[in-house]
Design a protein around this motif. Sequence first.
Motif: not given
Ligand code: SF4
Length: 63
Positions: A5-7, A10-18, A26-28, A32-34, A53-59
């Motif tokens: 789950y992506v919060d 918290k997500c700042q679109g860093a694209y690392i997860c993708e 996928k960053v929309n 924001i990642s979805e 994820c540098p923002y700990a947005a995924i759990s």
């Molecule tokens: S969930 Fe984290 S790594 Fe993925 S796009 Fe958002 S901020 Fe970046």
Amino acid sequence: MRIPYVDPNKCQGAYICESIAPHTFKVNDEGISEVVNPEGDDEQAIQQAMDSCPYAAISWQET
Ligand code: SF4
């Protein structure tokens, strides 16, 4: 079963997860990642994306 789950708060679109798990995240258009497919990549890759994820947005979320 657990799924990632992506919060969006918290997500700042860093694209690392993708980049690590491209079939799962996928960053929309709003930057924001979805989760596009909770089983898109193997669990190890999803865990790595989560840990990276540098923002700990995924759990994990239990279903
Ligand atoms: S969930 Fe984290 S790594 Fe993925 S796009 Fe958002 S901020 Fe970046």
